[in-house]
Scaffold this motif. Structure first.
Motif, PDB file in Angstrom:
ATOM      1  N   ARG B 214       0.844  -1.702   0.162  1.00 47.25           N
ATOM      2  CA  ARG B 214      -0.446   0.228  -0.151  1.00 47.25           C
ATOM      3  C   ARG B 214       1.033   1.150  -0.288  1.00 47.25           C
ATOM      4  NH1 ARG B 214      -5.606  -0.912   2.667  1.00 47.25           N
ATOM      5  NH2 ARG B 214      -4.068  -2.035   4.227  1.00 47.25           N
ATOM      6  N   LYS B 217       0.978   4.136  -2.927  1.00 45.77           N
ATOM      7  CA  LYS B 217       0.574   5.495  -2.822  1.00 45.77           C
ATOM      8  C   LYS B 217      -0.933   5.548  -4.129  1.00 45.77           C
ATOM      9  CE  LYS B 217       1.493   7.522   1.233  1.00 45.77           C
ATOM     10  NZ  LYS B 217       1.434   6.165   0.910  1.00 45.77           N
ATOM     11  N   THR B 239       0.981  -6.829  -3.075  1.00 45.16           N
ATOM     12  CA  THR B 239       0.438  -7.746  -1.273  1.00 45.16           C
ATOM     13  C   THR B 239      -1.362  -7.228  -1.707  1.00 45.16           C
ATOM     14  OG1 THR B 239       0.289  -5.475  -0.524  1.00 45.16           O
ATOM     15  CG2 THR B 239       2.070  -6.256   0.518  1.00 45.16           C
ATOM     16  N   ARG B 240      -2.338  -8.011  -0.355  1.00 42.34           N
ATOM     17  CA  ARG B 240      -3.599  -7.959  -1.337  1.00 42.34           C
ATOM     18  C   ARG B 240      -4.527  -6.748  -1.438  1.00 42.34           C
ATOM     19  NH1 ARG B 240      -7.338 -11.879   0.790  1.00 42.34           N
ATOM     20  NH2 ARG B 240      -9.558 -10.914   0.224  1.00 42.34           N
ATOM     21  N   GLN B 253      -0.334 -11.703  -6.688  1.00 39.58           N
ATOM     22  CA  GLN B 253      -0.844 -11.382  -4.372  1.00 39.58           C
ATOM     23  C   GLN B 253       0.089 -12.631  -4.209  1.00 39.58           C
ATOM     24  OE1 GLN B 253      -4.465 -11.099  -3.218  1.00 39.58           O
ATOM     25  NE2 GLN B 253      -3.759 -12.405  -1.399  1.00 39.58           N
ATOM     26  N   VAL B 254       0.481 -11.911  -3.585  1.00 38.19           N
ATOM     27  CA  VAL B 254       1.831 -12.732  -2.089  1.00 38.19           C
ATOM     28  C   VAL B 254       0.967 -12.876  -1.453  1.00 38.19           C
ATOM     29  CG1 VAL B 254       4.250 -12.804  -1.236  1.00 38.19           C
ATOM     30  CG2 VAL B 254       3.944 -12.971  -3.617  1.00 38.19           C
ATOM     31  N   SER B 257      -3.532 -16.079   0.217  1.00 38.01           N
ATOM     32  CA  SER B 257      -4.613 -16.596  -0.129  1.00 38.01           C
ATOM     33  C   SER B 257      -4.181 -16.338  -1.516  1.00 38.01           C
ATOM     34  CB  SER B 257      -6.018 -15.214   0.509  1.00 38.01           C
ATOM     35  OG  SER B 257      -5.194 -14.023   0.579  1.00 38.01           O
ATOM     36  N   SER B 272       4.092  -3.445   4.687  1.00 38.68           N
ATOM     37  CA  SER B 272       4.063  -3.543   5.748  1.00 38.68           C
ATOM     38  C   SER B 272       4.920  -5.048   7.184  1.00 38.68           C
ATOM     39  CB  SER B 272       2.713  -3.652   6.408  1.00 38.68           C
ATOM     40  OG  SER B 272       1.886  -4.384   6.848  1.00 38.68           O
ATOM     41  N   SER B 274       2.343  -7.787   7.254  1.00 41.01           N
ATOM     42  CA  SER B 274       1.623  -8.465   8.030  1.00 41.01           C
ATOM     43  C   SER B 274       1.775  -9.934   8.288  1.00 41.01           C
ATOM     44  CB  SER B 274       0.016  -8.308   7.735  1.00 41.01           C
ATOM     45  OG  SER B 274       0.034  -9.239   6.676  1.00 41.01           O
ATOM     46  N   GLN B 276      -0.467 -12.381   7.372  1.00 42.55           N
ATOM     47  CA  GLN B 276      -1.219 -13.259   5.562  1.00 42.55           C
ATOM     48  C   GLN B 276       0.036 -13.278   4.349  1.00 42.55           C
ATOM     49  OE1 GLN B 276      -2.777 -11.459   8.045  1.00 42.55           O
ATOM     50  NE2 GLN B 276      -4.439 -12.591   8.518  1.00 42.55           N
ATOM     51  N   HIS B 277       0.838 -12.240   4.700  1.00 43.21           N
ATOM     52  CA  HIS B 277       1.995 -11.414   3.350  1.00 43.21           C
ATOM     53  C   HIS B 277       3.090 -12.279   3.705  1.00 43.21           C
ATOM     54  CE1 HIS B 277       3.710 -10.172   0.129  1.00 43.21           C
ATOM     55  NE2 HIS B 277       4.461  -9.407   0.902  1.00 43.21           N
ATOM     56  N   ASN B 291      10.904   0.962   3.898  1.00 46.85           N
ATOM     57  CA  ASN B 291       9.533   1.274   4.151  1.00 46.85           C
ATOM     58  C   ASN B 291       9.848   2.275   5.291  1.00 46.85           C
ATOM     59  OD1 ASN B 291       7.535   1.208   6.095  1.00 46.85           O
ATOM     60  ND2 ASN B 291       6.832  -1.024   5.377  1.00 46.85           N
ATOM     61  N   ASP B 309      11.619   6.855   2.347  1.00 47.08           N
ATOM     62  CA  ASP B 309      10.457   6.724   1.003  1.00 47.08           C
ATOM     63  C   ASP B 309      10.432   5.779  -0.263  1.00 47.08           C
ATOM     64  OD1 ASP B 309       8.144   7.953  -0.202  1.00 47.08           O
ATOM     65  OD2 ASP B 309       8.732   9.863   0.055  1.00 47.08           O
ATOM     66  N   LEU B 310       9.389   5.141  -0.370  1.00 44.46           N
ATOM     67  CA  LEU B 310       9.886   4.598  -0.959  1.00 44.46           C
ATOM     68  C   LEU B 310      10.621   5.351  -3.126  1.00 44.46           C
ATOM     69  CD1 LEU B 310       7.882   3.605  -3.302  1.00 44.46           C
ATOM     70  CD2 LEU B 310       7.206   2.734  -1.178  1.00 44.46           C
TER      71      LEU B 310
HETATM   72  C1  LIG Z   1      -7.651 -14.341   6.050  1.00 42.15           C
HETATM   73  C2  LIG Z   1      -7.087 -13.138   5.632  1.00 42.15           C
HETATM   74  C3  LIG Z   1      -6.290 -13.841   3.809  1.00 42.15           C
HETATM   75  C4  LIG Z   1      -5.100 -12.881   3.955  1.00 42.15           C
HETATM   76  N1  LIG Z   1      -4.023 -13.027   2.909  1.00 42.15           N
HETATM   77  C5  LIG Z   1      -3.492 -12.017   2.433  1.00 42.15           C
HETATM   78  C6  LIG Z   1      -2.544 -12.418   1.268  1.00 42.15           C
HETATM   79  O1  LIG Z   1      -2.319 -13.440   1.049  1.00 42.15           O
HETATM   80  N2  LIG Z   1      -1.529 -11.519   0.698  1.00 42.15           N
HETATM   81  C7  LIG Z   1      -1.567  -9.980   1.089  1.00 42.15           C
HETATM   82  O2  LIG Z   1      -0.519  -9.617   1.427  1.00 42.15           O
HETATM   83  N3  LIG Z   1      -2.496  -9.748   2.394  1.00 42.15           N
HETATM   84  C8  LIG Z   1      -3.434 -10.650   2.651  1.00 42.15           C
HETATM   85  N4  LIG Z   1      -4.670 -10.180   3.624  1.00 42.15           N
HETATM   86  C9  LIG Z   1      -4.468  -8.631   4.423  1.00 42.15           C
HETATM   87  C10 LIG Z   1      -3.739  -8.592   5.319  1.00 42.15           C
HETATM   88  O3  LIG Z   1      -3.786  -8.988   6.624  1.00 42.15           O
HETATM   89  C11 LIG Z   1      -2.506  -6.996   5.028  1.00 42.15           C
HETATM   90  O4  LIG Z   1      -3.650  -6.544   5.336  1.00 42.15           O
HETATM   91  C12 LIG Z   1      -1.837  -6.281   4.022  1.00 42.15           C
HETATM   92  O5  LIG Z   1      -1.114  -7.842   4.057  1.00 42.15           O
HETATM   93  C13 LIG Z   1      -1.238  -5.212   4.394  1.00 42.15           C
HETATM   94  O6  LIG Z   1      -0.646  -4.873   2.946  1.00 42.15           O
HETATM   95  P1  LIG Z   1       0.179  -3.671   3.346  1.00 42.15           P
HETATM   96  O7  LIG Z   1       1.478  -4.345   3.622  1.00 42.15           O
HETATM   97  O8  LIG Z   1       0.721  -3.260   1.673  1.00 42.15           O
HETATM   98  O9  LIG Z   1      -0.262  -2.596   3.393  1.00 42.15           O
HETATM   99  P2  LIG Z   1      -0.520  -1.782   5.091  1.00 42.15           P
HETATM  100  O10 LIG Z   1      -0.558  -2.634   5.618  1.00 42.15           O
HETATM  101  O11 LIG Z   1      -0.966  -0.968   4.385  1.00 42.15           O
HETATM  102  O12 LIG Z   1       1.244  -1.355   4.637  1.00 42.15           O
HETATM  103  C14 LIG Z   1       1.659  -0.069   4.429  1.00 42.15           C
HETATM  104  C15 LIG Z   1       3.067  -0.339   4.628  1.00 42.15           C
HETATM  105  O13 LIG Z   1       3.446   0.753   3.308  1.00 42.15           O
HETATM  106  C16 LIG Z   1       4.829   1.614   4.083  1.00 42.15           C
HETATM  107  N5  LIG Z   1       4.522   2.700   3.691  1.00 42.15           N
HETATM  108  C17 LIG Z   1       3.707   4.190   2.721  1.00 42.15           C
HETATM  109  N6  LIG Z   1       4.034   4.910   2.575  1.00 42.15           N
HETATM  110  C18 LIG Z   1       5.627   4.128   2.406  1.00 42.15           C
HETATM  111  C19 LIG Z   1       6.310   5.445   1.021  1.00 42.15           C
HETATM  112  N7  LIG Z   1       6.300   5.857   0.565  1.00 42.15           N
HETATM  113  N8  LIG Z   1       8.093   4.563   1.407  1.00 42.15           N
HETATM  114  C20 LIG Z   1       8.046   3.397   2.114  1.00 42.15           C
HETATM  115  N9  LIG Z   1       7.412   3.052   2.892  1.00 42.15           N
HETATM  116  C21 LIG Z   1       5.812   3.456   2.637  1.00 42.15           C
HETATM  117  C22 LIG Z   1       4.181   1.950   5.257  1.00 42.15           C
HETATM  118  O14 LIG Z   1       5.000   2.204   6.230  1.00 42.15           O
HETATM  119  C23 LIG Z   1       3.074   0.443   6.066  1.00 42.15           C
HETATM  120  O15 LIG Z   1       4.715   0.165   6.794  1.00 42.15           O
HETATM  121  C24 LIG Z   1      -5.008 -11.538   3.939  1.00 42.15           C
HETATM  122  C25 LIG Z   1      -5.901 -10.631   5.354  1.00 42.15           C
HETATM  123  C26 LIG Z   1      -6.862 -11.817   6.061  1.00 42.15           C
HETATM  124  C27 LIG Z   1      -7.983 -11.730   6.953  1.00 42.15           C
END
Ligand SMILES: Cc1cc2nc3c(=O)[nH]c(=O)nc-3n(C[C@H](O)[C@H](O)[C@H](O)COP(=O)(O)OP(=O)(O)OC[C@H]3O[C@@H](n4cnc5c(N)ncnc54)[C@H](O)[C@@H]3O)c2cc1C
Lengths: 262, 329
Positions: B214, B217, B239-240, B253-254, B257, B272, B274, B276-277, B291, B309-310
């Motif tokens: 995420r 952005k 990510t998801r 998607q890694v 799920s 981040s 999580s 699940q990832h 990150n 900042d990426l």
């Molecule tokens: C049953 C179930 C199954 C799931 N299956 C999966 C799955 O298969 N895969 C998966 O990925 N998720 C899965 N999820 C979702 C998972 O729980 C998380 O919500 C998801 O992985 C978060 O994705 P993210 O890291 O992209 O986003 P976030 O958790 O929002 O993290 C975003 C990160 O980006 C960083 N960031 C923001 N801006 C910048 C910037 N400019 N420069 C550098 N860093 C920055 C932040 O500090 C933060 O750490 C599942 C959830 C459930 C409940």
């Protein structure tokens, strides 16, 4: 179709710095930005889409302090008709099971065809309020739902399995579904809609209004009680690369070159 | 006798890893508690699982019925509530999987036994059950006490316990249970499986993966990372939330799920971390993460980390990689 949606007001923590508070059993909430739980946002959107197709009403319910009204107002702005908030200082210490009990006592006298909740809340990640609530109400349920349709008075749902697989189920109504992210694209809510939602009433209930006592909820009425919080141990020992973006990039390139990756 | 009951999970004729992870933990607990490990497996045709389960259990309960051809939590609840009522195991373990999430909360509530979900560790201390679980997307761990009870239930996070085959094998007794199911009225019926959409890019075959979360952005920033992936000779994954928003197709998607990948390089940008990832990328040979949050859980699974900042890193990194490549040619 009368739909109830259970939502939670949670802190945004993915990008925020989290500090464990003095009790060692909770995080410092001050300074964190709260909003609707990500999964619940998809649930309310799904409810609105169903209402737009089939008519009916949407009631949103939350358990939480006055601040949680902003989450309810967001739901009203999206298209919910009524909002209920349960609040009581005695609720503090309640786990997801105790919250399900509270929701059950709000819902048990109501008329509904469908209850939607998120798969889980992003704070405690218990993933159990929905199915426990369904058990208490004695209605069928299905979790991690990525698609809902209706046929012959029944719901046809896709539920998510691991690895990108799904299964399709037919479920009798009334039923409870826990909604998985990605089921829809939550709409943008206009300022106008939020302003209009300010005029709608939020019904506030206490434990006494629900005929519940402190023992039914709080730590006494919960399945689990937090003993301590700590920073998770790292699985790998990370080496941080610091410096200007230029220096960082050079270092990464060097690491990749050494490994024969470029 | 003290008993630990483990629900064996299987799909497509295969016992799933979580089954052995739970059995390993159950054996470990049982040696401290002087308990018996009992595995239970439901299905249309599960006798073939018995020998393997017997290696990890003191008793194996087989419950066969054509009705159990596909998982249905209502049927499982019927069977397990009977077994748990009769056996009164000290602890019942169920996977925190798609099946377990559907089954365990309702089963525990119906039996009025306390449940702790998504646990990564389980111990008994002074007659109390203490579990470790995570909150806030893996940013904090919690040790929680479960309400005192004669019988407990825990759902176990996948990948939390390393499987250890007991030696010598436990050689458990195999018993067939017949449980009448005629009276059960099904309010939820299985129709079919839907496999992931075919085609697309096979990220599991790639040596180099540039993966975005995420932190990217906006959809309009995707070409930036696509270019970086191209320079590296790798593929783009995510990510998801990126798939949920429709910014990349689901085959990218890694995670639990999505896909499980084991590349030579996993470059995680704005992810981040999580769990699940993590479950989908933990086996990568080299993990480099960028990150801006120094406390992001992804760093705990990385070899190298950059707190920045990426958007400041990507363009320079791409430029330097292109330079190296140009020099080689
Ligand atoms: C049953 C179930 C199954 C799931 N299956 C999966 C799955 O298969 N895969 C998966 O990925 N998720 C899965 N999820 C979702 C998972 O729980 C998380 O919500 C998801 O992985 C978060 O994705 P993210 O890291 O992209 O986003 P976030 O958790 O929002 O993290 C975003 C990160 O980006 C960083 N960031 C923001 N801006 C910048 C910037 N400019 N420069 C550098 N860093 C920055 C932040 O500090 C933060 O750490 C599942 C959830 C459930 C409940």
């Amino acid at each position: 179709m009368d739909i109830i949606v259970c939502v939670k007001h949670v802190p945004e923590t993915a990008e925020a710095e989290i500090r464990i508070d003095a009790s060692g059993r909770d995080i410092e909430k001050q300074g964190l930005v709260f909003d609707i739980n990500e999964w619940d946002e998809y649930a309310i959107e799904e409810a609105v889409r169903i209402k737009e197709k089939f008519g009916g009403t949407i009631t949103v319910i939350t358990v939480g302090p006055e601040d949680a009204d902003s989450t309810l107002r967001k739901c009203l702005a999206r298209g919910a008709d009524r909002a209920i908030r349960v609040t009581d200082p005695k609720i503090s210490g309640s786990d997801a099971y105790a919250i399900a009990k509270i929701l059950y006592n709000v819902i048990k006298g109501m008329r509904f065809d469908l209850i939607l909740t998120g798969v889980q809340a992003s704070d405690d990640e218990s993933a159990l309020v929905g199915p426990v609530l369904a058990e208490m109400l004695g209605i069928p349920h299905a979790t991690m739902i990525k698609r809902i349709e209706f046929r012959d008075g029944k719901a046809i749902v896709n539920r998510e399995l691991e690895g990108g697989f799904e299964e399709v189920l037919e479920v009798d109504l009334p039923a409870l579904f826990t909604i998985q992210t990605g089921i829809n694209e939550p709409r943008y809510v206009s300022i106008m809609a939020i302003r209009r939602a300010m005029q709608k009433e939020i019904k506030v209930l206490s434990l006494m209004d629900l005929g519940l006592s402190e023992e039914d909820v709080s730590e006494t009425g919960s399945w689990i009680r937090v003993k301590e919080m700590f920073t998770p141990p790292a699985e790998k020992k990370v080496e941080f690369i610091s410096g200007s973006p230029n220096e960082v990039a050079s270092r990464i390139v060097e690491i990749l070159r050494r490994r024969g990756l470029i | 006798m003290v008993e630990i009951l483990v629900l064996a999970e299987h799909r497509g004729g295969q016992l799933r890893d979580i089954t052995f992870e739970m059995l390993t933990k159950a054996i470990n607990l049982s040696s401290k508690l002087g308990a018996e490990v009992i595995s239970i497996v439901l299905g249309k045709d599960v006798k073939s699982f018995a020998p393997t389960l017997a290696e990890y259990s003191n008793r194996v309960l087989l419950v066969e019925n054509p009705l159990f051809e596909h998982f249905n939590s209502d049927l499982y609840q019927e069977v397990l509530s009977r077994v748990i009522r009769e056996l009164k195991p000290l602890l019942t373990l169920i996977g925190h999987t798609s099946y377990g999430i559907e089954l365990a909360p309702r089963l525990a509530a119906s039996l009025n036994i306390p449940l702790a979900t998504d646990c990564i560790d389980i111990t008994f201390e002074n007659n109390s059950l203490i579990v470790t679980r995570q909150m806030y997307g893996g940013k904090v761990n919690v040790r929680a006490v479960v309400r005192r009870s004669e019988s407990y239930m825990v759902t176990v996070r996948q990948g939390s316990f390393m499987v250890q085959k007991p030696s010598p094998p436990l050689g458990g007794r195999i018993e067939e249970l017949s449980i009448p199911m005629e009276r059960v009225v099904l309010r939820k019926r299985f129709i079919k499986y839907v496999p992931p959409p075919p085609g697309g890019v096979d990220i599991t075959a790639a040596d180099i993966i540039v993966s975005i979360g995420r932190g990217i952005k906006d959809k309009s920033n995707i070409p930036l990372v696509e270019d970086l992936a191209k320079s590296l000779g790798g593929v783009l994954a995510c990510t998801r939330p990126i798939v949920d928003k429709g910014w990349l197709p689901s085959d990218r998607q890694v995670g639990i799920s999505g896909k499980t990948v084991k590349p030579k390089l996993y470059l995680a940008l704005g992810i981040s971390g999580s769990f699940q990832h993590i479950l989908g990328m933990r086996g990568s040979e080299l993990v480099i993460s960028v990150n801006k949050d120094p406390k992001a859980p992804i760093f705990g699974y990385s070899d190298y980390g950059v707190v920045e900042d990426l958007f400041k890193i990507i363009p320079v990194l791409k430029m330097k990689i292109d330079e190296v490549r140009a020099r080689k040619e």
